[in-house]
Design an enzyme around this catalytic site. Structure first.
Site, short mmCIF file in Angstrom:
data_model
loop_
_atom_site.label_atom_id
_atom_site.label_comp_id
_atom_site.label_asym_id
_atom_site.label_seq_id
_atom_site.Cartn_x
_atom_site.Cartn_y
_atom_site.Cartn_z
N SER A 8 24.48 28.72 -21.83
CA SER A 8 24.19 28.22 -20.66
C SER A 8 24.98 27.25 -20.26
CB SER A 8 22.77 27.45 -20.27
OG SER A 8 22.61 26.83 -19.28
N HIS A 31 25.72 32.29 -18.92
CA HIS A 31 24.59 32.24 -18.50
C HIS A 31 24.84 30.96 -17.41
CE1 HIS A 31 20.16 32.39 -17.83
NE2 HIS A 31 20.25 31.07 -17.67
N ASP A 33 23.31 28.77 -14.36
CA ASP A 33 22.15 28.31 -13.76
C ASP A 33 22.38 27.65 -12.33
OD1 ASP A 33 19.91 28.86 -15.85
OD2 ASP A 33 21.15 27.18 -16.94
N MET A 35 20.58 26.20 -9.26
CA MET A 35 19.39 25.28 -8.70
C MET A 35 19.55 24.66 -7.43
SD MET A 35 18.91 23.19 -12.38
CE MET A 35 18.15 24.07 -13.89
N HIS A 64 21.59 32.87 -13.30
CA HIS A 64 19.93 32.73 -13.24
C HIS A 64 19.78 32.00 -11.85
CE1 HIS A 64 16.39 30.51 -15.27
NE2 HIS A 64 16.02 31.27 -14.48
N MET A 66 17.48 29.85 -9.78
CA MET A 66 16.50 28.79 -9.80
C MET A 66 16.43 28.42 -8.14
SD MET A 66 16.60 27.23 -13.70
CE MET A 66 18.16 27.81 -13.63
N MET A 135 10.87 32.94 -19.28
CA MET A 135 11.30 31.44 -19.67
C MET A 135 10.57 30.91 -20.62
SD MET A 135 13.63 30.72 -17.45
CE MET A 135 13.70 29.00 -17.94
N ASP A 173 14.94 32.14 -22.33
CA ASP A 173 15.80 30.86 -21.82
C ASP A 173 14.88 29.72 -22.17
OD1 ASP A 173 17.34 29.25 -20.70
OD2 ASP A 173 17.44 30.35 -18.56
#
Ligand code: DX5
Ligand code: ZN
Length: 217
Positions: A8, A31, A33, A35, A64, A66, A135, A173
């Site tokens: 990540s 990965h 992320d 957000m 990913h 979020m 998760m 994760d």
């Protein structure tokens, strides 16, 4: 047991993203992320940055999301070149249609479940997805401890997939280390996200090798 390792970049140095990506070229994917300061408190970046990461990364992108309103906001990440786009079921009104939208824009589609989200309502979606992300921490930050209480859900997922002859990737994760990776592996996970245990100390390539070796321990 062949595993997939997805470092990540949340734990990487954002200002030196290109060289950070070069340090994890031995991983299977990066990965990423995303957000939005709404679904989770933290804020990272959006499609423009993901596109640039994809252009300079030596390995494919596992995005990913979020973020809220997956129905409106997920497909753009497929469009900018991610190999796979995973959204949270808690942020989607119609899981199937988000999966279709991601597929239509040329990426693999994954669904993510927070630690407290039950799997049962989403069993019917398992045949349409390429990845399921369980998760093992509350989404929102790197460096949190692995939650063993999520393991029964991972076992339930693995046995449902085996019973129904389905084989999406099963990703975990949060808090993945050389100690916790084998715990999730034994319950059917085959794809492992690792942020702090790759970037937090030492040399990322060596940490990736150590995580892979832990699968045989
Ligand atoms: C958490 C993120 C993770 C995070 C994992 O919300 O989804 O991908 O970067 O970090 P570690 O491996 O440090 O738990
Ligand atoms: Zn993540």
């Amino acid at each position: 047991m062949e595993i997939r390792l997805h470092p990540s970049i949340l734990s990487a140095d954002f200002v030196n993203m290109q060289s950070e990506l070069a340090r994890i070229a031995s991983a299977d994917a990066v990965h990423v992320d995303v957000m939005d300061n709404h679904f989770v408190a933290a804020l990272t970046f959006g499609p423009q940055m993901v596109k640039r990461i994809g252009e300079v990364s030596p390995i494919p992108l596992d995005v990913h999301l979020m973020i809220d309103r997956a129905d409106e906001n997920a497909a753009i990440y497929a469009e900018v070149g991610a190999q796979s786009v995973t959204f949270h079921v808690e942020a989607a009104r119609n899981v199937s249609s988000v999966v279709s939208a991601i597929h239509e824009h040329g990426a693999q589609a994954g669904i993510a479940l927070k630690p407290g989200t039950p799997l049962e309502p989403y069993l019917e979606n398992l045949h349409e997805v390429d990845m399921v992300l369980i998760m093992t921490v509350e989404p929102g930050a790197g460096g949190q401890p692995f939650m063993p209480e999520v393991m029964p859900k991972l076992e339930m997922l693995s046995s449902y997939l085996a019973q129904h002859g389905l084989s999406p990737l099963v990703e975990v994760d949060g808090g993945i280390t050389t100690e916790t990776l084998p715990i999730a592996l034994a319950r059917g996970a085959n794809t492992f996200v690792a942020g702090s245990s790759v970037f937090g100390h030492g040399i990322p390539a060596e940490n990736i090798a150590a995580l892979r070796a832990s699968a045989h321990s």
